[in-house]
Design an enzyme around this catalytic site. Sequence first.
Site, PDB file in Angstrom:
ATOM      1  N   HIS A   1       0.806  -1.229   0.000  1.00  0.00           N
ATOM      2  CA  HIS A   1       0.000   0.000   0.000  1.00  0.00           C
ATOM      3  C   HIS A   1       0.836   1.274   0.000  1.00  0.00           C
ATOM      4  CE1 HIS A   1      -3.881  -1.917   0.152  1.00  0.00           C
ATOM      5  NE2 HIS A   1      -3.495  -2.683   1.152  1.00  0.00           N
TER       6      HIS A   1
ATOM      7  N   ASP B   1      -8.357  -5.500   6.266  1.00  0.00           N
ATOM      8  CA  ASP B   1      -8.898  -6.479   5.308  1.00  0.00           C
ATOM      9  C   ASP B   1      -9.638  -7.600   6.033  1.00  0.00           C
ATOM     10  OD1 ASP B   1      -8.349  -5.611   2.627  1.00  0.00           O
ATOM     11  OD2 ASP B   1      -6.229  -5.821   3.103  1.00  0.00           O
TER      12      ASP B   1
HETATM   13  C1  3PY Z   1      -4.744  -4.618   6.796  1.00  0.00           C
HETATM   14  O1  3PY Z   1      -5.112  -4.100   7.866  1.00  0.00           O
HETATM   15  O2  3PY Z   1      -5.504  -5.243   6.033  1.00  0.00           O
HETATM   16  C2  3PY Z   1      -3.367  -4.501   6.389  1.00  0.00           C
HETATM   17  O3  3PY Z   1      -2.964  -5.159   5.462  1.00  0.00           O
HETATM   18  C3  3PY Z   1      -2.468  -3.515   7.089  1.00  0.00           C
HETATM   19  O4  3PY Z   1      -1.843  -2.688   6.159  1.00  0.00           O
HETATM   20 MG    MG Z   2      -4.461  -5.862   4.209  1.00  0.00          MG
END
Ligand code: 3PY
Ligand code: MG
Length: 253
Positions: A46, A173
């Site tokens: 990211h 996620d």
């Molecule tokens: C998430 O929280 O999904 C991550 O991958 C952290 O960057």
């Molecule tokens: Mg993530």
Amino acid sequence: MRPNQIKQVIAQGGPALGGWMAFNSPYAAEIMGHSGFDTVVVDLQHGPFYIDAAIPMLQALSATPAMPMARCSANNFFEINKLLDAGAYAIICPMIDSAADAAAFVSACRYPPVGTRSYGPTRGFLYGGPDYFEHANSTIMTWAMVETPQAMKELDAIAATPGLDGIFVGPADLSLALGAVPPPKHKAEPLASALKHIVERTHAAGKLAGCFSTTEEMSIDLKRLGFDFITVAMDAVLLKTSASERVAAVRKA
Ligand code: 3PY
Ligand code: MG
């Protein structure tokens, strides 16, 4: 070979604490590296930069007390090899869905006959030392991210992957995977139970548990839950929070 500091800190009771880099800046990486973290993660998933920008950040971290670590952009053999060659001492791989994904990831990080990593540790020698090749397989750490619905179903099989050091949770996620919305609310269901479940199942498999966090409160709660490795602060969030608080305080005075 220079020892892996994260392994040492965890062996002494842990948890190991990490910083997280979204800025494309060796200077910012250097500042984070001198801030007391055991490791700093350069984030190619990211973070708005690619591998050419990540290498100088790993170089900057090499000159600090924090161990250089990277999150690869995907489970990509060639990118993982380049990051290791550049001296990363641990790789976090996002979006691991299955034991087969985890096995491919671990294989990319280990020299034959254990794995399939290609030979060419250019900066690895500089940071790790001349005996890098002899000890790389037992020194480099592999963290598979569990953050998808499929991964939650296959958690035990992923955690059982030979050579995998740990499971690393992406709480944002994972929230999406559980039908909730980010930002992650770690005290609320369904995330609260999922975090507890992941620590228990990961430790039951004899592996380490890690988790991403950007707040003090969540980081302390993760420590209490028994996570072995917590990334407790992210450069962009630190700057935004601190700058906003300063402006608000002076306006209000
Ligand atoms: C998430 O929280 O999904 C991550 O991958 C952290 O960057
Ligand atoms: Mg993530």
